[in-house]
Write a protein that holds these residues in place. Structure first.
Motif, PDB file in Angstrom:
ATOM      1  N   LEU A 144       6.787  30.745  24.733  1.00 32.34           N
ATOM      2  CA  LEU A 144       6.507  29.340  25.002  1.00 32.34           C
ATOM      3  C   LEU A 144       7.760  28.644  25.520  1.00 32.34           C
ATOM      4  CD1 LEU A 144       4.641  28.597  21.661  1.00 32.34           C
ATOM      5  CD2 LEU A 144       3.551  28.817  23.903  1.00 32.34           C
ATOM      6  N   SER A 145       7.570  27.657  26.381  1.00 34.47           N
ATOM      7  CA  SER A 145       8.702  26.852  26.814  1.00 34.47           C
ATOM      8  C   SER A 145       8.980  25.778  25.762  1.00 34.47           C
ATOM      9  CB  SER A 145       8.414  26.181  28.159  1.00 34.47           C
ATOM     10  OG  SER A 145       7.458  25.139  27.991  1.00 34.47           O
ATOM     11  N   PRO A 146      10.242  25.397  25.568  1.00 36.53           N
ATOM     12  CA  PRO A 146      10.553  24.314  24.630  1.00 36.53           C
ATOM     13  C   PRO A 146       9.810  23.026  24.971  1.00 36.53           C
ATOM     14  CG  PRO A 146      12.558  25.484  25.226  1.00 36.53           C
ATOM     15  CD  PRO A 146      11.470  26.009  26.124  1.00 36.53           C
ATOM     16  N   GLU A 147       9.594  22.784  26.261  1.00 36.38           N
ATOM     17  CA  GLU A 147       8.916  21.564  26.682  1.00 36.38           C
ATOM     18  C   GLU A 147       7.451  21.546  26.220  1.00 36.38           C
ATOM     19  OE1 GLU A 147      12.536  22.146  28.685  1.00 36.38           O
ATOM     20  OE2 GLU A 147      10.791  23.494  28.662  1.00 36.38           O
ATOM     21  N   TYR A 148       6.808  22.713  26.285  1.00 42.29           N
ATOM     22  CA  TYR A 148       5.429  22.784  25.803  1.00 42.29           C
ATOM     23  C   TYR A 148       5.372  22.512  24.301  1.00 42.29           C
ATOM     24  CZ  TYR A 148       0.944  24.627  24.291  1.00 42.29           C
ATOM     25  OH  TYR A 148      -0.287  24.747  23.701  1.00 42.29           O
ATOM     26  N   VAL A 149       6.272  23.146  23.558  1.00 38.72           N
ATOM     27  CA  VAL A 149       6.302  22.937  22.108  1.00 38.72           C
ATOM     28  C   VAL A 149       6.569  21.469  21.795  1.00 38.72           C
ATOM     29  CG1 VAL A 149       7.458  23.551  19.955  1.00 38.72           C
ATOM     30  CG2 VAL A 149       7.052  25.304  21.695  1.00 38.72           C
ATOM     31  N   ALA A 150       7.496  20.862  22.527  1.00 37.92           N
ATOM     32  CA  ALA A 150       7.826  19.453  22.301  1.00 37.92           C
ATOM     33  C   ALA A 150       6.601  18.562  22.513  1.00 37.92           C
ATOM     34  CB  ALA A 150       8.952  19.025  23.236  1.00 37.92           C
ATOM     35  N   GLY A 151       5.820  18.863  23.542  1.00 38.73           N
ATOM     36  CA  GLY A 151       4.605  18.090  23.776  1.00 38.73           C
ATOM     37  C   GLY A 151       3.621  18.189  22.629  1.00 38.73           C
ATOM     38  N   ARG A 152       3.500  19.375  22.069  1.00 40.31           N
ATOM     39  CA  ARG A 152       2.619  19.550  20.920  1.00 40.31           C
ATOM     40  C   ARG A 152       3.138  18.781  19.693  1.00 40.31           C
ATOM     41  NH1 ARG A 152      -0.868  23.716  20.438  1.00 40.31           N
ATOM     42  NH2 ARG A 152      -1.533  22.468  18.649  1.00 40.31           N
ATOM     43  N   LEU A 153       4.456  18.764  19.529  1.00 39.32           N
ATOM     44  CA  LEU A 153       5.026  18.034  18.397  1.00 39.32           C
ATOM     45  C   LEU A 153       4.740  16.537  18.501  1.00 39.32           C
ATOM     46  CD1 LEU A 153       8.490  19.811  17.954  1.00 39.32           C
ATOM     47  CD2 LEU A 153       6.371  20.204  16.673  1.00 39.32           C
ATOM     48  N   VAL A 154       4.795  16.007  19.717  1.00 39.25           N
ATOM     49  CA  VAL A 154       4.453  14.603  19.919  1.00 39.25           C
ATOM     50  C   VAL A 154       3.000  14.350  19.513  1.00 39.25           C
ATOM     51  CG1 VAL A 154       4.109  12.796  21.650  1.00 39.25           C
ATOM     52  CG2 VAL A 154       6.179  14.199  21.728  1.00 39.25           C
ATOM     53  N   GLN A 155       2.103  15.230  19.953  1.00 38.98           N
ATOM     54  CA  GLN A 155       0.689  15.079  19.604  1.00 38.98           C
ATOM     55  C   GLN A 155       0.491  15.105  18.094  1.00 38.98           C
ATOM     56  OE1 GLN A 155      -1.113  18.360  21.686  1.00 38.98           O
ATOM     57  NE2 GLN A 155      -1.111  17.331  23.667  1.00 38.98           N
ATOM     58  N   ILE A 156       1.165  16.043  17.427  1.00 36.71           N
ATOM     59  CA  ILE A 156       1.007  16.190  15.976  1.00 36.71           C
ATOM     60  C   ILE A 156       1.589  14.989  15.243  1.00 36.71           C
ATOM     61  CG2 ILE A 156       1.690  17.589  13.979  1.00 36.71           C
ATOM     62  CD1 ILE A 156       1.666  20.009  16.012  1.00 36.71           C
ATOM     63  N   MET A 157       2.705  14.479  15.732  1.00 34.95           N
ATOM     64  CA  MET A 157       3.306  13.310  15.097  1.00 34.95           C
ATOM     65  C   MET A 157       2.417  12.079  15.244  1.00 34.95           C
ATOM     66  SD  MET A 157       5.907  12.206  13.332  1.00 34.95           S
ATOM     67  CE  MET A 157       7.143  13.503  13.508  1.00 34.95           C
ATOM     68  N   GLU A 158       1.680  12.002  16.346  1.00 38.61           N
ATOM     69  CA  GLU A 158       0.912  10.796  16.632  1.00 38.61           C
ATOM     70  C   GLU A 158      -0.548  10.863  16.216  1.00 38.61           C
ATOM     71  OE1 GLU A 158       1.560   9.983  20.786  1.00 38.61           O
ATOM     72  OE2 GLU A 158       3.522   9.079  20.405  1.00 38.61           O
ATOM     73  N   THR A 159      -1.048  12.048  15.869  1.00 37.78           N
ATOM     74  CA  THR A 159      -2.453  12.136  15.481  1.00 37.78           C
ATOM     75  C   THR A 159      -2.663  11.429  14.148  1.00 37.78           C
ATOM     76  OG1 THR A 159      -4.342  13.629  15.236  1.00 37.78           O
ATOM     77  CG2 THR A 159      -2.288  14.339  14.232  1.00 37.78           C
ATOM     78  N   PRO A 160      -3.721  10.626  14.011  1.00 44.97           N
ATOM     79  CA  PRO A 160      -3.900   9.834  12.793  1.00 44.97           C
ATOM     80  C   PRO A 160      -4.027  10.668  11.520  1.00 44.97           C
ATOM     81  CG  PRO A 160      -5.301   9.002  14.564  1.00 44.97           C
ATOM     82  CD  PRO A 160      -4.718  10.300  15.043  1.00 44.97           C
ATOM     83  N   ARG A 161      -4.722  11.785  11.593  1.00 39.23           N
ATOM     84  CA  ARG A 161      -4.920  12.638  10.417  1.00 39.23           C
ATOM     85  C   ARG A 161      -4.497  14.063  10.749  1.00 39.23           C
ATOM     86  NH1 ARG A 161      -8.111  10.930   6.293  1.00 39.23           N
ATOM     87  NH2 ARG A 161      -8.896  13.038   5.943  1.00 39.23           N
ATOM     88  N   PRO A 162      -3.229  14.376  10.603  1.00 37.63           N
ATOM     89  CA  PRO A 162      -2.756  15.708  10.987  1.00 37.63           C
ATOM     90  C   PRO A 162      -3.285  16.793  10.063  1.00 37.63           C
ATOM     91  CG  PRO A 162      -1.039  14.541   9.808  1.00 37.63           C
ATOM     92  CD  PRO A 162      -2.151  13.546  10.026  1.00 37.63           C
ATOM     93  N   LYS A 163      -3.461  17.979  10.607  1.00 36.82           N
ATOM     94  CA  LYS A 163      -3.797  19.142   9.789  1.00 36.82           C
ATOM     95  C   LYS A 163      -2.582  19.532   8.968  1.00 36.82           C
ATOM     96  CE  LYS A 163      -5.102  21.759  13.247  1.00 36.82           C
ATOM     97  NZ  LYS A 163      -5.688  22.917  14.008  1.00 36.82           N
ATOM     98  N   VAL A 164      -2.797  20.358   7.960  1.00 36.32           N
ATOM     99  CA  VAL A 164      -1.671  20.757   7.109  1.00 36.32           C
ATOM    100  C   VAL A 164      -0.801  21.799   7.795  1.00 36.32           C
ATOM    101  CG1 VAL A 164      -2.939  20.229   5.004  1.00 36.32           C
ATOM    102  CG2 VAL A 164      -2.976  22.566   5.898  1.00 36.32           C
TER     103      VAL A 164
END
Length: 285
Positions: free
Chosen positions: A229-249
């Motif tokens: 994976l590229s670091p940029e792809y992982v970073a994008g996923r981290l943004v999504q996870i940080m911003e999702t109202p109810r994150p998975k565990v």
């Protein structure tokens, strides 16, 4: 910096996923605090990332430096909460556990486990884990690994820390329900980051029976890293996870989910035999 912008802390931002994550969150309007270990990295990133990024000079194993960083962040927040903490800093050094120096094994646990716990304990009050907190609590993202569930040979110390992080995150997540602070584990697959640049130093093991299998494993690591994976792809996923109202565990972020799923589903002994066959981990006849 404007206090109205959401703020978060990312450890280990000098390169790789940490740096890519800092860029991604800055592009979303966040204030980003990022830990670095050298003044040179602090100056470089301050110039590169702009006024909404604030480097924090601390090693995750240095309690005094972490305490100073907490004071600095609290002062800059001026009463505002910390939106998130991303525990990204870590080390990985390969080698057969039978011969790997104990100080190297210890370093893995000092950084990847105890350092993470130390940083998290220090910053949790700013995320909302305190009795008199008012406002929306922040959340913690722990960067784990698929190695936390499936162990590979010649990475035993690293694997051990990621197994430990699975349990620590689960227990802590349940405790933090008291304050409404989510703690999320990221099961990260192979990523093109500098953590693997040092690879496996085979020199200390040349006189051991592990040399051949370790050389084969090093080649596998280099090959799979190229398709990681590229670091940029992982970073994008981290943004999504940080911003999702109810994150998975737990989130699994891997290049090839089907391949990983097959590995997870194989019986342990079958996987042992498969790895032994591929790397030559068999007794000499």
């Amino acid at each position: 910096m404007q206090n109205s912008s959401p703020a978060l802390l990312i450890t280990g931002v000098s390169t790789g996923v940490g740096l890519a994550a800092a860029r991604a969150f800055l592009s979303r309007g966040y204030r980003v605090f990022g830990s670095v270990r050298t003044a040179a990295d602090a100056d470089r990133l301050r110039a590169e990332l702009g006024p909404h990024f604030e480097p924090l000079l601390f090693d995750v194993t240095d309690a005094d430096a972490i305490a100073r960083a907490v004071t600095e962040v609290e002062t800059q927040l001026a009463g505002a909460p910390l939106r998130g903490l991303i525990n990204n800093a870590g080390v990985a050094f390969g080698g057969p556990l039978q011969h790997q120096p104990i100080e190297v094994v210890r370093q893995h646990f000092e950084v990847n486990v105890l350092g993470l716990v130390q940083v998290t304990q220090a910053f949790l009050p700013l995320l909302g884990a305190q009795a008199d907190f008012r406002g929306q609590p922040g959340r913690v993202l722990n960067i784990g690994s698929v190695s936390g569930q499936v162990a590979t040979p010649f990475m035993g110390a690293y694997v051990g820390t990621k197994h430990a992080l699975e349990g620590l995150t689960a227990s802590w997540r349940r405790e933090l329900q008291l304050f409404g602070v989510p703690m999320v584990l990221i099961g990260l697959g192979v990523t093109k980051t500098p953590i693997w640049d040092k690879g496996i130093n085979l020199e200390p093991y040349r006189a051991t029976p592990y040399l051949g299998p370790a050389e084969r494993f090093a080649k596998v690591v280099n090959r799979t890293r190229e398709s990681g994976l590229s670091p940029e792809y992982v970073a994008g996923r981290l943004v999504q996870i940080m911003e999702t109202p109810r994150p998975k565990v737990r989130y699994t972020i891997v290049p090839d989910y089907t391949r990983n799923l097959l590995t997870w589903l194989l019986p342990a002994r079958a996987l042992d035999r498969l790895i032994a066959r591929g790397l030559g981990l068999r007794p000499a006849k």
